[in-house]
Motif scaffolding. Sequence first.
Motif, PDB file in Angstrom:
ATOM      1  N   PHE A 113      26.423  16.885  17.473  1.00 46.68           N
ATOM      2  CA  PHE A 113      27.212  16.674  18.683  1.00 46.68           C
ATOM      3  C   PHE A 113      26.271  16.429  19.868  1.00 46.68           C
ATOM      4  CE2 PHE A 113      30.790  17.596  16.342  1.00 46.68           C
ATOM      5  CZ  PHE A 113      31.923  17.913  17.085  1.00 46.68           C
ATOM      6  N   PRO A 114      26.760  15.817  20.928  1.00 48.82           N
ATOM      7  CA  PRO A 114      25.942  15.660  22.136  1.00 48.82           C
ATOM      8  C   PRO A 114      25.767  16.994  22.857  1.00 48.82           C
ATOM      9  CG  PRO A 114      28.169  14.892  22.540  1.00 48.82           C
ATOM     10  CD  PRO A 114      28.097  15.209  21.081  1.00 48.82           C
ATOM     11  N   VAL A 115      24.795  17.036  23.767  1.00 54.25           N
ATOM     12  CA  VAL A 115      24.543  18.223  24.585  1.00 54.25           C
ATOM     13  C   VAL A 115      24.904  17.901  26.028  1.00 54.25           C
ATOM     14  CG1 VAL A 115      22.757  19.741  25.524  1.00 54.25           C
ATOM     15  CG2 VAL A 115      22.752  19.171  23.106  1.00 54.25           C
ATOM     16  N   TYR A 116      25.632  18.816  26.682  1.00 51.05           N
ATOM     17  CA  TYR A 116      26.045  18.640  28.068  1.00 51.05           C
ATOM     18  C   TYR A 116      25.501  19.770  28.934  1.00 51.05           C
ATOM     19  CZ  TYR A 116      29.418  15.439  25.914  1.00 51.05           C
ATOM     20  OH  TYR A 116      29.997  14.432  25.190  1.00 51.05           O
ATOM     21  N   ASP A 117      25.147  19.425  30.158  1.00 50.86           N
ATOM     22  CA  ASP A 117      24.626  20.419  31.102  1.00 50.86           C
ATOM     23  C   ASP A 117      25.774  21.169  31.776  1.00 50.86           C
ATOM     24  OD1 ASP A 117      21.903  19.902  30.710  1.00 50.86           O
ATOM     25  OD2 ASP A 117      21.978  18.170  32.048  1.00 50.86           O
ATOM     26  N   THR A 118      25.427  22.321  32.333  1.00 51.67           N
ATOM     27  CA  THR A 118      26.365  23.094  33.135  1.00 51.67           C
ATOM     28  C   THR A 118      25.844  23.189  34.560  1.00 51.67           C
ATOM     29  OG1 THR A 118      25.299  25.177  32.508  1.00 51.67           O
ATOM     30  CG2 THR A 118      27.177  24.458  31.175  1.00 51.67           C
ATOM     31  N   GLU A 119      26.729  23.564  35.465  1.00 49.37           N
ATOM     32  CA  GLU A 119      26.345  23.688  36.867  1.00 49.37           C
ATOM     33  C   GLU A 119      26.906  24.986  37.438  1.00 49.37           C
ATOM     34  OE1 GLU A 119      29.953  21.010  38.782  1.00 49.37           O
ATOM     35  OE2 GLU A 119      28.133  19.990  38.099  1.00 49.37           O
ATOM     36  N   GLU A 120      26.430  25.361  38.614  1.00 49.20           N
ATOM     37  CA  GLU A 120      26.901  26.590  39.247  1.00 49.20           C
ATOM     38  C   GLU A 120      28.365  26.456  39.664  1.00 49.20           C
ATOM     39  OE1 GLU A 120      24.380  27.694  42.459  1.00 49.20           O
ATOM     40  OE2 GLU A 120      22.600  27.952  41.194  1.00 49.20           O
ATOM     41  N   ILE A 121      29.049  27.590  39.674  1.00 49.98           N
ATOM     42  CA  ILE A 121      30.462  27.603  40.052  1.00 49.98           C
ATOM     43  C   ILE A 121      30.802  28.967  40.629  1.00 49.98           C
ATOM     44  CG2 ILE A 121      31.274  28.427  37.806  1.00 49.98           C
ATOM     45  CD1 ILE A 121      33.721  26.637  38.107  1.00 49.98           C
ATOM     46  N   GLU A 122      31.791  28.987  41.491  1.00 51.74           N
ATOM     47  CA  GLU A 122      32.347  30.254  41.971  1.00 51.74           C
ATOM     48  C   GLU A 122      33.627  30.544  41.187  1.00 51.74           C
ATOM     49  OE1 GLU A 122      31.092  32.473  44.066  1.00 51.74           O
ATOM     50  OE2 GLU A 122      29.296  31.192  44.184  1.00 51.74           O
ATOM     51  N   VAL A 123      33.714  31.719  40.621  1.00 52.44           N
ATOM     52  CA  VAL A 123      34.883  32.107  39.841  1.00 52.44           C
ATOM     53  C   VAL A 123      35.762  33.018  40.695  1.00 52.44           C
ATOM     54  CG1 VAL A 123      35.712  33.266  37.764  1.00 52.44           C
ATOM     55  CG2 VAL A 123      33.601  31.920  37.681  1.00 52.44           C
ATOM     56  N   PRO A 124      37.010  32.640  40.947  1.00 54.73           N
ATOM     57  CA  PRO A 124      37.861  33.463  41.802  1.00 54.73           C
ATOM     58  C   PRO A 124      38.192  34.810  41.168  1.00 54.73           C
ATOM     59  CG  PRO A 124      39.122  31.694  40.803  1.00 54.73           C
ATOM     60  CD  PRO A 124      37.695  31.426  40.466  1.00 54.73           C
ATOM     61  N   ARG A 125      38.365  35.802  42.013  1.00 50.11           N
ATOM     62  CA  ARG A 125      38.661  37.154  41.552  1.00 50.11           C
ATOM     63  C   ARG A 125      39.960  37.187  40.731  1.00 50.11           C
ATOM     64  NH1 ARG A 125      35.808  41.214  40.177  1.00 50.11           N
ATOM     65  NH2 ARG A 125      37.271  41.395  38.467  1.00 50.11           N
ATOM     66  N   LYS A 126      40.920  36.345  41.098  1.00 53.12           N
ATOM     67  CA  LYS A 126      42.193  36.376  40.374  1.00 53.12           C
ATOM     68  C   LYS A 126      42.038  35.869  38.936  1.00 53.12           C
ATOM     69  CE  LYS A 126      43.838  32.029  42.505  1.00 53.12           C
ATOM     70  NZ  LYS A 126      44.955  31.426  43.272  1.00 53.12           N
ATOM     71  N   MET A 127      41.053  35.003  38.672  1.00 55.71           N
ATOM     72  CA  MET A 127      40.778  34.596  37.292  1.00 55.71           C
ATOM     73  C   MET A 127      40.179  35.764  36.514  1.00 55.71           C
ATOM     74  SD  MET A 127      38.354  31.554  35.702  1.00 55.71           S
ATOM     75  CE  MET A 127      39.626  30.288  35.518  1.00 55.71           C
ATOM     76  N   ALA A 137      28.010  38.787  34.216  1.00 55.98           N
ATOM     77  CA  ALA A 137      26.557  38.692  34.147  1.00 55.98           C
ATOM     78  C   ALA A 137      26.081  37.324  34.621  1.00 55.98           C
ATOM     79  CB  ALA A 137      26.069  38.943  32.721  1.00 55.98           C
ATOM     80  N   ASP A 138      26.929  36.308  34.455  1.00 61.40           N
ATOM     81  CA  ASP A 138      26.596  34.944  34.888  1.00 61.40           C
ATOM     82  C   ASP A 138      27.869  34.115  34.825  1.00 61.40           C
ATOM     83  OD1 ASP A 138      25.156  32.786  35.765  1.00 61.40           O
ATOM     84  OD2 ASP A 138      23.803  32.690  34.030  1.00 61.40           O
ATOM     85  N   LYS A 139      27.850  32.962  35.500  1.00 61.75           N
ATOM     86  CA  LYS A 139      28.979  32.045  35.425  1.00 61.75           C
ATOM     87  C   LYS A 139      28.479  30.629  35.640  1.00 61.75           C
ATOM     88  CE  LYS A 139      29.009  32.904  40.095  1.00 61.75           C
ATOM     89  NZ  LYS A 139      27.918  33.583  40.763  1.00 61.75           N
ATOM     90  N   ARG A 140      29.048  29.693  34.876  1.00 61.87           N
ATOM     91  CA  ARG A 140      28.667  28.295  34.934  1.00 61.87           C
ATOM     92  C   ARG A 140      29.914  27.435  34.734  1.00 61.87           C
ATOM     93  NH1 ARG A 140      23.874  27.311  37.009  1.00 61.87           N
ATOM     94  NH2 ARG A 140      23.788  25.335  35.868  1.00 61.87           N
ATOM     95  N   TYR A 141      29.739  26.116  34.836  1.00 65.40           N
ATOM     96  CA  TYR A 141      30.837  25.181  34.630  1.00 65.40           C
ATOM     97  C   TYR A 141      30.315  23.959  33.900  1.00 65.40           C
ATOM     98  CZ  TYR A 141      34.703  21.969  35.624  1.00 65.40           C
ATOM     99  OH  TYR A 141      35.747  21.075  35.505  1.00 65.40           O
ATOM    100  N   SER A 142      31.064  23.516  32.879  1.00 64.87           N
ATOM    101  CA  SER A 142      30.738  22.294  32.155  1.00 64.87           C
ATOM    102  C   SER A 142      31.654  21.175  32.647  1.00 64.87           C
ATOM    103  CB  SER A 142      30.923  22.485  30.645  1.00 64.87           C
ATOM    104  OG  SER A 142      30.826  21.242  29.968  1.00 64.87           O
TER     105      SER A 142
END
Length: 265
Positions: A113-127, A137-142
């Motif tokens: 499969f291909p490889v995709y990068d992730t980037e920084e993201i803010e995760v809302p408290r309600k999620m 411990a960490d959070k990212r977004y693809s």
Amino acid sequence: MKTYFVDSFTNQKFKGNPAAVCIAESDLSSTTMQSIATEIGFSETAFIKQITGNTYGIRFFTPKIEIPLCGHATLASSKIIFDTNSFDSIKFINCNNVELFIEKVGSKIKMQFPVYDTEEIEVPRKMLDALGISEMADKRYSPKNKIVLIEIKSAPELANLKPDFPALINSYTGINGVLVTAISDSENFDFHYRYFWPWAGTNEDPVTGGIQTFLTKYWAIKLNKTKLNAYQSSLRTGTMSTELLEDKVYILGEAVTVLEGQFIL
């Protein structure tokens, strides 16, 4: 239309992730394929059509939408082709003209499969509240997959998550799902994960291979290793091995066929 049910990322029936594999002898409309996937109701249904020799077109539909990549439905499709032909390798071409190369390795199937990068993201408290997570411990977004990645510190905590799915859907818009992962507490595995995607499919995917397009790289960097063993701590459970190689990720798993029949169009 010849149709199979296959349990992927397991060597036991009724474990892993069930996928439907439909062998299309002629072109089907997107509307027809979506209706079939909705009727079957699995997290994914794959439609494969032979182009020439061991090259096949492949399309993936959840009960709600078409998606470009799916690991367990690719594995299921490969299992059926290998069992019904004399090929040792397969090339799939998806709806975005991405080529997926598959090999038979003993009793297992190796998928590229291909490889995709992730980037920084803010995760809302309600999620986080909807997921039942108190601390990250960490959070990212693809962006390629439209998936939020959340790392937590404990594999047992991950296994015990009981999301509030109506609240989860309302906590974020414009994504396909949220992946929660943790470092393994077992010497047999490197990391555990679960995938929730009520926005695009079912509430929880039993075993997910497509997320390794970014999750393997995420853990490879953190653990400083390129060969990893993954455990999906869903109710059905599932396992796979992965290997990161520059711009490719190899996913190695097994599958078991549990039903063969005809879908009447």
